[in-house]
Motif scaffolding. Structure first.
Motif, PDB file in Angstrom:
ATOM      1  N   ALA A   1      67.734  31.289  -4.704  1.00  0.00           N
ATOM      2  CA  ALA A   1      67.633  29.806  -4.109  1.00  0.00           C
ATOM      3  C   ALA A   1      66.561  29.302  -4.343  1.00  0.00           C
ATOM      4  N   GLU A   2      67.013  27.995  -4.451  1.00  0.00           N
ATOM      5  CA  GLU A   2      65.870  27.107  -5.265  1.00  0.00           C
ATOM      6  C   GLU A   2      65.902  25.678  -4.741  1.00  0.00           C
ATOM      7  N   PHE A   3      64.711  25.223  -4.194  1.00  0.00           N
ATOM      8  CA  PHE A   3      64.756  23.786  -3.522  1.00  0.00           C
ATOM      9  C   PHE A   3      63.671  23.010  -4.063  1.00  0.00           C
ATOM     10  N   THR A   4      62.881  23.278  -4.998  1.00  0.00           N
ATOM     11  CA  THR A   4      61.665  22.477  -5.468  1.00  0.00           C
ATOM     12  C   THR A   4      62.036  22.259  -6.823  1.00  0.00           C
ATOM     13  N   GLU A   5      63.271  22.524  -7.587  1.00  0.00           N
ATOM     14  CA  GLU A   5      63.450  22.075  -8.968  1.00  0.00           C
ATOM     15  C   GLU A   5      64.935  22.017  -9.244  1.00  0.00           C
ATOM     16  N   GLY A   6      65.560  21.424 -10.519  1.00  0.00           N
ATOM     17  CA  GLY A   6      66.784  21.584 -10.759  1.00  0.00           C
ATOM     18  C   GLY A   6      67.767  20.360  -9.988  1.00  0.00           C
ATOM     19  N   ALA A   7      68.678  20.795  -9.691  1.00  0.00           N
ATOM     20  CA  ALA A   7      69.664  19.808  -9.194  1.00  0.00           C
ATOM     21  C   ALA A   7      69.645  19.466  -7.563  1.00  0.00           C
ATOM     22  N   VAL A   8      69.218  20.310  -7.004  1.00  0.00           N
ATOM     23  CA  VAL A   8      68.829  20.195  -5.423  1.00  0.00           C
ATOM     24  C   VAL A   8      67.692  19.388  -5.193  1.00  0.00           C
ATOM     25  N   ASP A   9      66.502  19.625  -6.128  1.00  0.00           N
ATOM     26  CA  ASP A   9      65.422  18.782  -5.752  1.00  0.00           C
ATOM     27  C   ASP A   9      65.764  17.314  -6.405  1.00  0.00           C
ATOM     28  N   HIS A  10      66.506  17.267  -7.626  1.00  0.00           N
ATOM     29  CA  HIS A  10      66.735  15.817  -7.918  1.00  0.00           C
ATOM     30  C   HIS A  10      67.731  15.139  -7.045  1.00  0.00           C
ATOM     31  N   ARG A  11      68.577  15.914  -6.290  1.00  0.00           N
ATOM     32  CA  ARG A  11      69.234  15.200  -5.265  1.00  0.00           C
ATOM     33  C   ARG A  11      68.790  14.652  -4.045  1.00  0.00           C
ATOM     34  N   ARG A  12      67.503  15.627  -3.591  1.00  0.00           N
ATOM     35  CA  ARG A  12      66.885  15.220  -2.629  1.00  0.00           C
ATOM     36  C   ARG A  12      65.825  13.643  -3.115  1.00  0.00           C
TER      37      ARG A  12
ATOM     38  N   MET B   1      70.684  27.846   9.964  1.00  0.00           N
ATOM     39  CA  MET B   1      71.455  28.441   9.018  1.00  0.00           C
ATOM     40  C   MET B   1      71.817  29.728   9.435  1.00  0.00           C
ATOM     41  N   ILE B   2      72.904  30.211   9.289  1.00  0.00           N
ATOM     42  CA  ILE B   2      73.346  31.525   9.558  1.00  0.00           C
ATOM     43  C   ILE B   2      73.944  32.312   8.224  1.00  0.00           C
ATOM     44  N   GLU B   3      73.204  33.520   7.901  1.00  0.00           N
ATOM     45  CA  GLU B   3      73.763  34.212   6.937  1.00  0.00           C
ATOM     46  C   GLU B   3      74.017  35.680   7.357  1.00  0.00           C
ATOM     47  N   ARG B   4      75.040  36.090   7.082  1.00  0.00           N
ATOM     48  CA  ARG B   4      75.383  37.531   7.573  1.00  0.00           C
ATOM     49  C   ARG B   4      74.842  38.563   6.767  1.00  0.00           C
ATOM     50  N   SER B   5      75.088  38.219   5.054  1.00  0.00           N
ATOM     51  CA  SER B   5      74.860  39.405   3.972  1.00  0.00           C
ATOM     52  C   SER B   5      73.354  39.375   4.125  1.00  0.00           C
ATOM     53  N   PRO B   6      72.681  40.654   4.206  1.00  0.00           N
ATOM     54  CA  PRO B   6      71.234  40.722   4.301  1.00  0.00           C
ATOM     55  C   PRO B   6      70.697  40.528   2.735  1.00  0.00           C
ATOM     56  N   ILE B   7      71.676  40.578   1.722  1.00  0.00           N
ATOM     57  CA  ILE B   7      71.064  40.543   0.269  1.00  0.00           C
ATOM     58  C   ILE B   7      70.972  38.740   0.303  1.00  0.00           C
ATOM     59  N   VAL B   8      71.992  38.176   0.329  1.00  0.00           N
ATOM     60  CA  VAL B   8      71.866  36.566   0.350  1.00  0.00           C
ATOM     61  C   VAL B   8      71.021  36.021   1.431  1.00  0.00           C
ATOM     62  N   HIS B   9      70.659  36.618   2.534  1.00  0.00           N
ATOM     63  CA  HIS B   9      69.797  36.231   3.291  1.00  0.00           C
ATOM     64  C   HIS B   9      68.240  36.519   2.728  1.00  0.00           C
ATOM     65  N   CYS B  10      68.348  37.353   2.123  1.00  0.00           N
ATOM     66  CA  CYS B  10      67.052  37.836   1.216  1.00  0.00           C
ATOM     67  C   CYS B  10      66.592  36.754   0.340  1.00  0.00           C
ATOM     68  N   LEU B  11      67.646  36.424  -0.593  1.00  0.00           N
ATOM     69  CA  LEU B  11      67.528  35.309  -1.412  1.00  0.00           C
ATOM     70  C   LEU B  11      67.104  33.977  -0.896  1.00  0.00           C
ATOM     71  N   LEU B  12      67.673  33.710   0.231  1.00  0.00           N
ATOM     72  CA  LEU B  12      67.670  32.288   1.019  1.00  0.00           C
ATOM     73  C   LEU B  12      66.397  32.286   1.319  1.00  0.00           C
ATOM     74  N   ASN B  13      65.875  33.340   2.115  1.00  0.00           N
ATOM     75  CA  ASN B  13      64.383  33.437   2.705  1.00  0.00           C
ATOM     76  C   ASN B  13      63.439  33.370   1.775  1.00  0.00           C
ATOM     77  N   ASP B  14      63.506  33.948   0.647  1.00  0.00           N
ATOM     78  CA  ASP B  14      62.712  33.901  -0.523  1.00  0.00           C
ATOM     79  C   ASP B  14      62.669  32.348  -1.277  1.00  0.00           C
ATOM     80  N   GLY B  15      63.450  31.560  -1.271  1.00  0.00           N
ATOM     81  CA  GLY B  15      63.771  30.350  -1.703  1.00  0.00           C
ATOM     82  C   GLY B  15      62.783  29.579  -0.689  1.00  0.00           C
ATOM     83  N   LEU B  16      63.137  29.612   0.613  1.00  0.00           N
ATOM     84  CA  LEU B  16      62.498  28.734   1.577  1.00  0.00           C
ATOM     85  C   LEU B  16      60.974  29.134   1.540  1.00  0.00           C
TER      86      LEU B  16
END
Length: 275
Positions: free
Chosen positions: A67-78, A125-140
């Motif tokens: 999960a990435e919010f500070t670089e790449g396409a997501v940051d460019h879109r912001r 944001m609701i995420e039921r998969s613990p592993i996907v949640h872990c990735l998202l939480n780490d990105g945040l």
């Protein structure tokens, strides 16, 4: 029987976190990925000081997913995106003075939630998969650390709230008067895009959470727990969710938004939600 996923950590400073996750999820913890191990494991969740990443094994495996919010396409879109003119903003109903509280019931890696938060909405944001949640939480968390030098990004992240739970259970726990303004659904779909960049995300997500076979059941539940509208993002040619016709649609090149309106959004709205 082989385990499709394991944790991998070869950084002493991250080992305690990795051990905690391995115990929590009953997954094997590897200190290094040996040749004889690769054939038994499809993916490893790499726990490192700089990030937590999901990596497919094998000689020709694509790069890691995180999960990435500070670089790449997501940051460019912001920074350079279309603002409130974007199709997602129109679908949700964001405009000057109107910033609905959005419940993203299928958060995934949080890309759409981040866009909505950059546009001014508070997003749960609701995420039921613990592993996907872990990735998202780490990105945040990494984004929050970065945002100490970026006040605008800090404000965006303050509007994003992550919950690990099955969306159906979360919605059923809501009481009247505490419903989100808009519920946003983007359920997993098997043949979504053709680009290699998205394929690796799909392969990983299908392995971890499947294809959201219960997505049809989520729509009527969402309609019963939203104040103003439910928005469903779909591949452009995908069938209607729950075979239920929307009030109207917004269509792009590869995807579309099916909008189910319950009542008109007010002329002014800035709901921070009851988090």
């Amino acid at each position: 029987m082989s385990n499709p996923i394991a944790l991998l950590c070869n950084h002493p400073e991250s080992m305690l976190h990795a051990e905690t996750l391995a115990m929590q999820w009953s997954l094997p913890l590897l200190r290094e990925l040996e040749v004889e191990t690769i054939s038994d494991i499809d993916f490893v969740l790499v726990v490192a000081p700089h990030a937590i990443e999901l990596q497919q094994t094998g000689r020709k495996a694509p790069g890691p997913i995180r999960a990435e919010f500070t670089e790449g396409a997501v940051d460019h879109r912001r920074k350079f995106g279309g603002g409130k003119g974007q199709m997602i903003a129109k679908a949700v109903g964001i405009k000057a003075g109107v910033y609905p509280w959005v419940l993203d019931a299928t958060a995934g890696l949080g890309k759409d939630s981040f866009v909505l938060a950059t546009l001014g909405s508070t997003v749960t944001m609701i995420e039921r998969s613990p592993i996907v949640h872990c990735l998202l939480n780490d990105g945040l968390q990494r984004a929050r650390d970065y945002a100490l030098q970026d006040p605008e990004l800090f404000a965006v992240l303050q509007r994003m709230h992550l919950v690990q739970q099955d969306s159906r259970d979360y919605l059923q726990s809501l009481t009247a008067g505490n419903f989100p303004d808009v519920i946003y659904l983007d359920p997993m779909f098997p043949e979504r895009h053709k680009t290699a960049d998205v394929k690796k995300d799909m392969a990983a997500f299908h392995l971890l959470v499947g294809k959201d076979e219960d997505a049809d059941a989520l729509l009527p539940l969402a309609l019963a727990h939203a104040n103003y509208r439910v928005v469903v993002k779909r591949p452009r040619k995908a069938p209607l969710l729950n075979n239920q016709a929307p009030s109207y649609q917004l269509e792009g090149k590869s995807s579309r938004y099916d909008i189910y309106t319950l009542k008109k959004l007010p002329e002014r709205l800035n709901n921070t939600g009851d988090i």
